[in-house]
Design a protein around this motif. Sequence first.
Motif, PDB file in Angstrom:
ATOM      1  N   TRP A   1     -46.437 -14.671   4.304  1.00  0.00           N
ATOM      2  CA  TRP A   1     -47.756 -14.178   4.709  1.00  0.00           C
ATOM      3  C   TRP A   1     -48.377 -13.262   3.667  1.00  0.00           C
ATOM      4  O   TRP A   1     -49.588 -13.125   3.605  1.00  0.00           O
ATOM      5  N   ALA A   2     -47.511 -12.591   2.921  1.00  0.00           N
ATOM      6  CA  ALA A   2     -48.039 -11.615   1.976  1.00  0.00           C
ATOM      7  C   ALA A   2     -47.311 -11.727   0.643  1.00  0.00           C
ATOM      8  O   ALA A   2     -46.234 -12.307   0.566  1.00  0.00           O
TER       9      ALA A   2
ATOM     10  N   LEU B   1     -38.539  -7.058   3.624  1.00  0.00           N
ATOM     11  CA  LEU B   1     -38.629  -5.956   4.565  1.00  0.00           C
ATOM     12  C   LEU B   1     -40.028  -5.874   5.186  1.00  0.00           C
ATOM     13  O   LEU B   1     -40.171  -5.679   6.396  1.00  0.00           O
ATOM     14  N   VAL B   2     -41.054  -6.035   4.318  1.00  0.00           N
ATOM     15  CA  VAL B   2     -42.423  -6.001   4.833  1.00  0.00           C
ATOM     16  C   VAL B   2     -42.603  -7.091   5.880  1.00  0.00           C
ATOM     17  O   VAL B   2     -43.180  -6.870   6.949  1.00  0.00           O
ATOM     18  N   HIS B   3     -42.062  -8.283   5.588  1.00  0.00           N
ATOM     19  CA  HIS B   3     -42.227  -9.386   6.537  1.00  0.00           C
ATOM     20  C   HIS B   3     -41.467  -9.142   7.834  1.00  0.00           C
ATOM     21  O   HIS B   3     -41.897  -9.571   8.896  1.00  0.00           O
ATOM     22  N   GLN B   4     -40.317  -8.465   7.716  1.00  0.00           N
ATOM     23  CA  GLN B   4     -39.569  -8.169   8.941  1.00  0.00           C
ATOM     24  C   GLN B   4     -40.277  -7.133   9.784  1.00  0.00           C
ATOM     25  O   GLN B   4     -40.439  -7.285  10.979  1.00  0.00           O
ATOM     26  N   GLU B   5     -40.686  -6.048   9.118  1.00  0.00           N
ATOM     27  CA  GLU B   5     -41.187  -4.907   9.877  1.00  0.00           C
ATOM     28  C   GLU B   5     -42.618  -5.104  10.344  1.00  0.00           C
ATOM     29  O   GLU B   5     -43.043  -4.490  11.308  1.00  0.00           O
ATOM     30  N   MET B   6     -43.374  -5.918   9.631  1.00  0.00           N
ATOM     31  CA  MET B   6     -44.790  -6.036   9.974  1.00  0.00           C
ATOM     32  C   MET B   6     -45.182  -7.484  10.225  1.00  0.00           C
ATOM     33  O   MET B   6     -46.300  -7.879   9.929  1.00  0.00           O
ATOM     34  N   ALA B   7     -44.243  -8.246  10.787  1.00  0.00           N
ATOM     35  CA  ALA B   7     -44.491  -9.678  10.982  1.00  0.00           C
ATOM     36  C   ALA B   7     -45.740  -9.917  11.810  1.00  0.00           C
ATOM     37  O   ALA B   7     -46.598 -10.730  11.455  1.00  0.00           O
ATOM     38  N   GLN B   8     -45.869  -9.172  12.906  1.00  0.00           N
ATOM     39  CA  GLN B   8     -46.990  -9.410  13.799  1.00  0.00           C
ATOM     40  C   GLN B   8     -48.321  -9.030  13.134  1.00  0.00           C
ATOM     41  O   GLN B   8     -49.288  -9.796  13.161  1.00  0.00           O
ATOM     42  N   GLU B   9     -48.328  -7.845  12.490  1.00  0.00           N
ATOM     43  CA  GLU B   9     -49.557  -7.408  11.823  1.00  0.00           C
ATOM     44  C   GLU B   9     -49.999  -8.421  10.771  1.00  0.00           C
ATOM     45  O   GLU B   9     -51.182  -8.683  10.612  1.00  0.00           O
ATOM     46  N   LEU B  10     -49.016  -8.992  10.045  1.00  0.00           N
ATOM     47  CA  LEU B  10     -49.354  -9.953   8.986  1.00  0.00           C
ATOM     48  C   LEU B  10     -49.951 -11.222   9.584  1.00  0.00           C
ATOM     49  O   LEU B  10     -50.926 -11.758   9.073  1.00  0.00           O
TER      50      LEU B  10
ATOM     51  N   ARG C   1     -53.629  -0.943   9.303  1.00  0.00           N
ATOM     52  CA  ARG C   1     -52.345  -1.085   9.988  1.00  0.00           C
ATOM     53  C   ARG C   1     -51.182  -1.169   9.002  1.00  0.00           C
ATOM     54  O   ARG C   1     -50.032  -1.178   9.416  1.00  0.00           O
ATOM     55  N   PHE C   2     -51.473  -1.234   7.710  1.00  0.00           N
ATOM     56  CA  PHE C   2     -50.395  -1.447   6.740  1.00  0.00           C
ATOM     57  C   PHE C   2     -50.001  -0.169   5.994  1.00  0.00           C
ATOM     58  O   PHE C   2     -49.276  -0.226   5.022  1.00  0.00           O
ATOM     59  N   VAL C   3     -50.484   0.970   6.489  1.00  0.00           N
ATOM     60  CA  VAL C   3     -50.094   2.247   5.867  1.00  0.00           C
ATOM     61  C   VAL C   3     -48.574   2.384   5.923  1.00  0.00           C
ATOM     62  O   VAL C   3     -47.956   2.972   5.041  1.00  0.00           O
ATOM     63  N   ARG C   4     -47.960   1.786   6.960  1.00  0.00           N
ATOM     64  CA  ARG C   4     -46.508   1.873   7.134  1.00  0.00           C
ATOM     65  C   ARG C   4     -45.756   1.262   5.949  1.00  0.00           C
ATOM     66  O   ARG C   4     -44.582   1.551   5.752  1.00  0.00           O
ATOM     67  N   ALA C   5     -46.420   0.391   5.207  1.00  0.00           N
ATOM     68  CA  ALA C   5     -45.733  -0.273   4.089  1.00  0.00           C
ATOM     69  C   ALA C   5     -45.561   0.664   2.893  1.00  0.00           C
ATOM     70  O   ALA C   5     -44.854   0.341   1.953  1.00  0.00           O
ATOM     71  N   ARG C   6     -46.214   1.833   2.949  1.00  0.00           N
ATOM     72  CA  ARG C   6     -46.211   2.733   1.784  1.00  0.00           C
ATOM     73  C   ARG C   6     -44.795   3.029   1.276  1.00  0.00           C
ATOM     74  O   ARG C   6     -44.501   2.876   0.097  1.00  0.00           O
TER      75      ARG C   6
END
Lengths: 172, 524
Positions: B174-175, B199-208, B217-222
């Motif tokens: 997705w990203a 990790l990004v895909h695991q933690e933010m799968a739904q947002e992506l 919503r992706f500030v968490r990826a910082r």
Amino acid sequence: MIQKKICLLGAYAVGKTSLVLRFVRSVFSESYSATVGVRIYKKEIGLAPWGIKLIVWDLAGENELVRLRTSYLRGCSGYILVVDGTRPATLEKAIDLQRRAFQTLGPVPFVLVVNKNDRRDQWSIEAFALDDLRESGWTCLRTSAKTGEGVELAFQILAEKLIDAHRAATAS
Amino acid sequence: MAEPTDKPRTADQRLIEALSPTIQHALRRSLRDERRAWSEALYPIMLPSVRMAVWAAFHEAVESLNRLVEASLSWRSWQWRLEAWRRRKSFAEVVLLRTLVYRVEQVLLIHRETGLLLHSVASKDAATKDPDIISGMLTAVQDFVRDSFNGGQESPLNELRTADLTVRIEQGPWAVIAAVVRGYPPAELHATLTAAADLVHQEMAQELREFDGDAGRFVRARSILEGCLQAAYRTPPPSSYRKLWVLAAAASVLLVVGLAMFVQQRLRWSDLAARLNAEPGIVVTGHYDSGGKHVIEGLRDPLAADPAQFMADAGIDPARAALRLRPFVSLEPALQLARAREALSPPPGVALRLEADALSVEGAAPRAWIRRLREANLAALGIRALHLASLRDLDAETLRQAMESEAIRFEPGSSRLSPQQQQRAEKLAALLVDWAKAARELGRDPRVEVVGRADRSGDAAYNLRVSEERARRVRDLLAASGLPEEIIAINAEGDAAARGADNGEDAAYRTVRIRLSGDSAPSL
């Protein structure tokens, strides 16, 4: 602030790059240089949280040698079709491009602008030529990248359409 | 049953032996098939220690860089100095160039479908470009490569390279994670980026999956992206052969410098005293030899030029001089200006000029600094007048652009504000009050023109009336919000804009907009 990707589509030398430069940087240059591939600009419209950040993909115009790369359209939320008022063939090209964009993107918002309104004396596209398009729901405007007339408005109208579409999508 | 205490242990051991192959096999298989679950479980345990290791390595590298710079007499550093002189670069630049192995300067998280930027981080003091534009261009380049060389096949572009920059691209479903690297990235960086993408895909799968243009919503990826901002510096291998060279070079340089100094010293002392005396804020009252040193006596303003620099320029060894300069406050304009500069610490882009005790401030500055300037005790600095005519308020300029692009919208034929438009107008009003206040503080004459417009659905007289009512409605709201009434003017444009246009019924014509003036510096 939400961000959306939009594209500028049209035949070669209709003024796509001039429009985006007028919109983003308020400048105009008489000299012509063909865009190779794609250039990308950004501009924010309105105030947060109602505003929108537009990432504008200025795609190379089509001619006999260069065909539009539809992969550049991927993920595009809306587009502006640009026509040169002094060259009727560019209107046909815009209608053709709209058909191909529709095949790739589906029914996303778009605006058609007839550019070079500062050279009205040389225009060969008559007002009625656009009437059919308007009747089928197209938004058509006259613009001049040289004087700035209608440029901000065209982007603003598209931005409003994008915000409406965004709201409708998040509401459903 | 003869040795009951031993029996369970033996049974345990047998059990372990019997189960070991099965458990090992199961573990191996689970590791192979469920990598995500394993990495998800191990990630919180591993990441802190990985970060510690990276930090320690980086810290050590910086330390050794410092040592290098300080050891100015090493053979290598003389080579670098020569190179710096030859290539017309600064010594520090050459050291960085020669010791930097790689540094990740910018990491971008890009939405694959749209090419829009989801989040980005940059390493400190790296000269980075606009990440929004880079995201778009990288996506376009990937599209181009896919179209041109792979016939539409899914074959990701993994790397772009220029003379000293490499962009490493890690594709996810997705990203995409792109890292802009100066120098030569090691193979391990690839693993770091892959892990980050996973990790990004695991933690933010739904947002992506649901991304609709809201990158907030992706500030968490910082923290994940920051883990990729790695760097490494190289230190030269020490060798006894080199050390000999260093000693020889140092000895010969000292010998030559010492000899030359001995001959020229006499002439230089009087030249130095004269030059110091000519410097604003320094007064030399006398100079003489005493106890093997040359004594220079006089007065010096603490803000005046450093005498040590003069000695260095004149090629004089500071150890041979004794400066006895007592502090005093000089009233020379150059010193007064330096004192003002130190007290006011103007931001970049602001120039201070002093003429006959009047301070002129020119350029563009953030509002907070302008406020501080106006509150500063300038009399204590010997300044009697402050000229701000050429000073621009940076915040006001940004704000002005945003405010002028805002439009309050109305229903056809109506001048009533819907709750949402009311909110919008109130926010605009609050910003306008601030803007006008700041402009007045700078002695400007801010003006707000409220422009009402109508579409062309009615006749001209009716449209003019509606546009005026709309403008009045917004004017009243601005005044009620605290904007001084005398600076507001209304302008009813009726359907003038809509009449000539092709789409004259469009909502974009039923608006009130504002035009601002009088906040900028008067042109000379």
